[in-house]
Design a protein around this motif. Structure first.
Motif, short mmCIF file in Angstrom:
data_model
loop_
_atom_site.label_atom_id
_atom_site.label_comp_id
_atom_site.label_asym_id
_atom_site.label_seq_id
_atom_site.Cartn_x
_atom_site.Cartn_y
_atom_site.Cartn_z
N GLY A 31 -4.33 4.33 28.58
CA GLY A 31 -3.64 4.15 29.85
C GLY A 31 -2.15 4.50 29.77
O GLY A 31 -1.59 5.04 30.72
N LEU A 32 -1.52 4.21 28.64
CA LEU A 32 -0.11 4.56 28.46
C LEU A 32 0.07 6.08 28.41
O LEU A 32 1.01 6.62 29.00
CB LEU A 32 0.45 3.92 27.20
CG LEU A 32 0.64 2.40 27.25
CD1 LEU A 32 1.04 1.86 25.88
CD2 LEU A 32 1.69 2.03 28.30
N ALA A 60 1.12 16.32 23.57
CA ALA A 60 0.93 16.69 22.16
C ALA A 60 -0.12 15.80 21.51
O ALA A 60 -0.88 16.26 20.65
CB ALA A 60 2.26 16.62 21.41
N LEU A 61 -0.16 14.53 21.91
CA LEU A 61 -1.19 13.62 21.37
C LEU A 61 -2.58 14.04 21.84
O LEU A 61 -3.54 14.01 21.06
CB LEU A 61 -0.89 12.18 21.78
CG LEU A 61 0.38 11.59 21.16
CD1 LEU A 61 0.67 10.22 21.76
CD2 LEU A 61 0.25 11.50 19.65
N VAL A 62 -2.69 14.45 23.09
CA VAL A 62 -3.97 14.94 23.59
C VAL A 62 -4.34 16.22 22.84
O VAL A 62 -5.47 16.37 22.35
CB VAL A 62 -3.92 15.20 25.12
CG1 VAL A 62 -5.22 15.83 25.61
CG2 VAL A 62 -3.63 13.90 25.88
N ALA A 63 -3.40 17.15 22.73
CA ALA A 63 -3.66 18.42 22.05
C ALA A 63 -4.05 18.22 20.60
O ALA A 63 -4.85 18.99 20.05
CB ALA A 63 -2.43 19.33 22.16
N PRO A 83 -7.43 6.23 20.94
CA PRO A 83 -8.79 6.51 21.40
C PRO A 83 -8.95 8.01 21.64
O PRO A 83 -7.99 8.77 21.54
CB PRO A 83 -8.88 5.73 22.71
CG PRO A 83 -7.48 5.71 23.21
CD PRO A 83 -6.61 5.61 21.98
N ASP A 84 -10.13 8.42 21.99
CA ASP A 84 -10.38 9.81 22.34
C ASP A 84 -9.59 10.13 23.61
O ASP A 84 -9.81 9.52 24.66
CB ASP A 84 -11.88 10.02 22.57
CG ASP A 84 -12.22 11.45 22.95
OD1 ASP A 84 -11.33 12.31 23.01
OD2 ASP A 84 -13.42 11.70 23.21
N LEU A 85 -8.67 11.07 23.50
CA LEU A 85 -7.82 11.45 24.62
C LEU A 85 -8.22 12.80 25.22
O LEU A 85 -7.56 13.28 26.14
CB LEU A 85 -6.35 11.52 24.17
CG LEU A 85 -5.75 10.23 23.63
CD1 LEU A 85 -4.36 10.50 23.05
CD2 LEU A 85 -5.68 9.16 24.71
#
Length: 140
Positions: A31-32, A60-63, A83-85
């Motif tokens: 959520g953050l 960048a965290l998602v990538a 978690p899985d982003l």
């Protein structure tokens, strides 16, 4: 704004965002990340640099979880597991597109010649996040 290099985690705002992720309960971290991206996508006026810095770090965290993505910075990135982003991939791409278009204070700050490496880093993130056609090429 304390910025020491051109990477997505190389500024005080991004480092603080990653610290907030570490302090959050495991169930709140997605959520953050989502919130940082949505705030940028929903900005219609001037996009302030701190908000954009958070979104670049979040993207960048998602990538980092996508094929071809680079791991998050081991020093300034989050230490706690995320978690899985990958479900935020499209949102992260839209947030980066918004950071790179005006009116964007961060884009203005990196507009000069010395901003070339920063812009290249953001384009690399966009490329990782962009949808692919079945042949592996970036979809139009």
């Amino acid at each position: 704004m304390g910025t020491w290099d051109v990477g997505p985690f190389d500024n005080d705002t991004a480092a603080d965002f990653c610290g907030d992720l570490d302090e959050a309960a495991a169930g709140e971290r997605e959520g953050l990340v989502r919130g940082a991206l949505v705030r940028v996508v929903d900005t219609v006026d001037v996009l302030e640099a701190p908000r954009a810095d958070e979104a670049v770090a979040a993207a960048a965290l998602v990538a980092s979880q996508c094929p071809g993505g680079e791991p998050a910075d081991p020093v300034y990135g989050p230490e706690e597991p995320l978690p899985d982003l990958t479900g935020l991939r499209d949102l992260a791409l839209r947030a980066l597109d918004r950071v790179m278009t005006g009116p964007s204070e961060l884009m203005d700050l990196w507009a000069g010649e010395d901003g070339g490496p920063w812009r290249a880093n953001v384009r690399r993130l966009q490329d990782v996040l962009a949808p692919r056609d079945p042949g592996g090429d970036r979809a139009p």
